[in-house]
Enzyme design. Structure first.
Site, short mmCIF file in Angstrom:
data_model
loop_
_atom_site.label_atom_id
_atom_site.label_comp_id
_atom_site.label_asym_id
_atom_site.label_seq_id
_atom_site.Cartn_x
_atom_site.Cartn_y
_atom_site.Cartn_z
N HIS A 134 0.84 -1.21 0.00
CA HIS A 134 0.00 0.00 0.00
C HIS A 134 0.87 1.26 0.00
O HIS A 134 0.67 2.17 -0.81
CB HIS A 134 -0.90 -0.05 1.24
CG HIS A 134 -1.73 1.17 1.49
ND1 HIS A 134 -3.10 1.18 1.35
CD2 HIS A 134 -1.39 2.43 1.89
CE1 HIS A 134 -3.57 2.38 1.66
NE2 HIS A 134 -2.54 3.16 1.99
N GLU A 135 1.87 1.29 0.89
CA GLU A 135 2.72 2.48 0.99
C GLU A 135 3.64 2.62 -0.22
O GLU A 135 3.91 3.74 -0.69
CB GLU A 135 3.54 2.43 2.28
CG GLU A 135 2.70 2.38 3.55
CD GLU A 135 1.71 3.53 3.66
OE1 GLU A 135 2.00 4.63 3.16
OE2 GLU A 135 0.62 3.30 4.23
N HIS A 166 1.70 4.26 -2.85
CA HIS A 166 1.70 5.72 -2.68
C HIS A 166 2.96 6.33 -3.31
O HIS A 166 2.90 7.36 -4.00
CB HIS A 166 1.68 6.07 -1.19
CG HIS A 166 0.32 6.09 -0.57
ND1 HIS A 166 -0.77 6.70 -1.15
CD2 HIS A 166 -0.13 5.57 0.61
CE1 HIS A 166 -1.83 6.57 -0.37
NE2 HIS A 166 -1.47 5.88 0.71
N GLU A 215 -6.20 6.75 -1.18
CA GLU A 215 -6.11 5.61 -0.28
C GLU A 215 -6.72 4.36 -0.91
O GLU A 215 -6.21 3.25 -0.73
CB GLU A 215 -6.80 5.92 1.05
CG GLU A 215 -6.03 6.88 1.93
CD GLU A 215 -4.67 6.33 2.33
OE1 GLU A 215 -4.59 5.15 2.71
OE2 GLU A 215 -3.69 7.08 2.24
#
Length: 382
Positions: A147-148, A151, A198
């Protein structure tokens, strides 16, 4: 770049192994492959603004980035092959799968609140809290690291840093008439974009972990703690469906007010959105190797991206169970008795209704002579 993660070799610290199961890798993948349509359209437009990133990076000395880097360096633990080796292996693995050449720095900071973030103007840094590390198992944590990294690949870190700066600025200039309102308007718009970013990063986490159940479990734990034996994925997803359809227009307004100050969507909503995307044709095509490449990013049409985003929102209005979205559908299709529908949306179908017409005084009586309803006496409850 790390070695092929399909090799079942132990990490340097010997703490944990990279799973031996084969997971797909996505060479040259563009972040457009997994970005939510609203997130993608904003990013495509920003990337088309020549010098946009350069200009903001030039302001990095005015932003709190340098302070944050020094803070984490001095008061957190930097992930490496010597510290939190299993997280380091996950980070290298995520960068390998998403083909991110420059591996971001990663820190573990002491905080019982489960959280993770990716910030930075010059080079993104990933921060995870001890609360999150202690809460999640290996596969759940792998989805969070992915997930990060998602980003970082999308460039969200630049815009998140700007959001942090503007939020702090809004507090500092709150005494200036109208100045605070202008900044808050920008912050509100950025928060709406960030909530969609997100959802994009959740998709990136699924691409890295390639285990939908692990992603679901991680979101459930963030919502309800480390009590998996007391929770159920299907029941958790039913909460999202109930949340969307619940109540009347008053509840729709309350939902909007509740979400406005948040940087993240509600957890049940994230889980439902991720499951929906995992079942989509777009996800299957991506897993089959059909996805946009970074080399094509410069040729992406801003108009097409905004059109896709508009179509997505239109489809949401069309299929949503939310009372407000239902009213918008009625208005857009020219449905009759909008006043009655609006009243029902606010008070529910069982609400008390009064006649919109009064009978002339000289014709008032207990009821029609023939015992039948007289036309024109006002709307009836449906």
């Amino acid at each position: 770049m790390p070695n092929d993660p399909s090799d079942s070799t132990e990490s340097s610290g010997g703490a944990e192994k990279v799973p031996s199961r084969t997971r797909k890798r996505f060479p040259g993948i563009s972040s457009r492959a997994y970005e939510h349509p609203a997130d993608r359209s904003a990013l495509v437009a920003l990337r088309k603004l020549t010098g946009f990133d350069t200009a903001f990076k030039a302001l990095s000395g005015l932003l709190p980035e340098r302070s944050l880097r020094l803070l984490f360096l001095s008061d957190s633990v930097r992930v490496s092959d010597q510290q939190f080796a299993h997280l380091h292996a996950m980070l290298l693995d995520a960068c390998y799968i998403l083909d991110l050449e420059k591996v971001p720095s990663m820190y573990v900071t002491q905080d019982p609140q489960p959280n993770a973030m990716c910030i930075g103007m010059d080079a993104p840094i990933i921060v995870v809290t001890t609360g999150l590390v202690e809460l999640l198992d290996e596969e759940e944590m792998r989805a969070v690291v992915g997930h990060e990294v998602g980003h970082a690949l999308s460039g969200h870190a630049v815009y998140r840093t700007i959001l942090l700066f503007l939020t702090n600025l809004a507090v500092r200039v709150s005494w200036i008439p109208l100045g605070n309102l202008a900044i808050l308007a920008i912050v509100t718009a950025l928060r709406e974009w960030f909530r969609k970013s997100e959802l994009s990063a959740d998709r990136a986490g699924l691409l890295v972990g390639q285990d939908l159940q692990a992603s679901m479990r991680g979101l459930m734990k963030i919502a309800g703690g480390n009590h998996l034996h007391e929770m159920n994925v299907d029941a958790f997803l039913e909460q999202a469906d109930e949340y969307e359809a619940a109540g009347d227009l008053r509840d729709s307004v309350l939902k909007i007010m509740n979400v406005l100050p948040r940087s993240h969507p509600f957890t049940t909503v994230r889980a439902a959105e991720l499951k929906k995307w995992a079942a989509s044709r777009d996800y299957q095509r991506l897993m089959d190797g059909h996805y946009p490449r970074r080399t094509e990013d410069k040729d992406t049409s801003v108009y097409d991206s905004f059109k896709e985003s508009a179509n997505h929102y239109a489809e949401n209005v069309k299929t949503s169970k939310d009372p407000l979205m239902g009213l918008i559908r009625d208005i857009s299709t020219g449905a009759g008795d909008i006043g009655g529908k609006l009243r029902n949306k606010f008070t529910g179908p069982g609400g008390t209704q009064t006649s919109t017409q009064e009978r002339p005084a000289d014709t008032e009586r207990d009821g029609p002579e023939d015992g039948q309803d007289r036309p024109g006496n006002g709307p009836r409850a449906e």
